[in-house]
Write a protein that holds these residues in place. Structure first.
Motif: not given
Length: 235
Positions: A163-173
């Protein structure tokens, strides 16, 4: 040649004279026809298999056959010895090759259980920052855990196996780190529901309210004011 009783067959025992050539004793050839007449041997190699030379050219003493024929007992022994040596060498070579390819025959700095996101990242950091090796144990036949994907052979479409997994982050590193290992595809996640024949965003947000009630709310403050006015209190 052994008889039916298990003892040497006397009917086909042949004693041949030896001839000298430069102080070397050579076995003379046997007449195949005479031996075949005994009814005990068949085939062109009958003579060499039944040969029992006992005369010695130098003194008439009994001596073992010195023939260099590969079909003779001495030739066969040498051949078997060579085959055994080659077999041992091949066996040793296969053993060494198996040891080289066997991950459990080596030593590691770390042992990591699971080749999913956590295990893969930990192993990569051990190698990159500490120069250490890791043995990763994974029960599945692939890495990446539930985020594993593959290219469908018939359509060429990238498929997420679990199934689809979404990646999201607010950390630039973090974003910079994941960019080093793969090319990322822009993706916009949208879930729509049908309410009164209209396709509206789900979960409910400002766009959902504007679509259902023909409004033009543009900020969270306006949304809160509209909710305070329209909500029904049960207290």
């Amino acid at each position: 040649r052994m008889g039916e009783s298990g003892l040497p067959d006397p009917d086909i025992r042949v004693t041949l004279p030896l001839r000298e050539e430069g102080n070397a004793a050579n076995v003379a050839k046997v007449d195949d026809k005479k031996i075949a007449e005994s009814g005990k041997l068949k085939g062109s190699n009958a003579s060499s298999k039944s040969l029992d030379a006992t005369a010695d050219a130098t003194g008439g003493k009994n001596q073992p056959n010195k023939s260099t024929d590969n079909n003779s007992p001495s030739g066969t022994k040498k051949k078997k010895s060579a085959l055994r040596s080659n077999k041992n060498n091949n066996s040793e070579s296969k053993k060494n090759k198996h040891t080289e390819n066997d991950p459990f025959s080596k030593t590691y700095d770390n042992c990591i259980v699971g080749a999913g996101l956590s295990g893969s990242v930990i192993a990569e950091n051990y190698a990159t920052h500490l120069g250490q090796t890791s043995l990763i144990l994974e029960k599945r036949n692939h890495i990446g855990g539930n985020c594993y994907d593959y290219i469908h052979k018939e359509t060429g479409i990238l498929v997420n196996l679990y199934g689809a997994h979404l990646f999201h982050t607010r950390h630039e590193r973090v974003w910079d780190y994941v960019q080093k290992f793969a090319e990322w595809v822009p993706y916009e996640h949208q879930v729509l529901g049908i309410v009164n024949g209209k396709h509206v965003p789900i979960p409910v947000n400002i766009d959902t309210v504007n679509s259902l009630f023909d409004l033009n709310i543009s900020s969270s403050k306006e949304m809160d004011e509209w909710l305070n006015k329209e909500q029904i209190s049960f207290t």
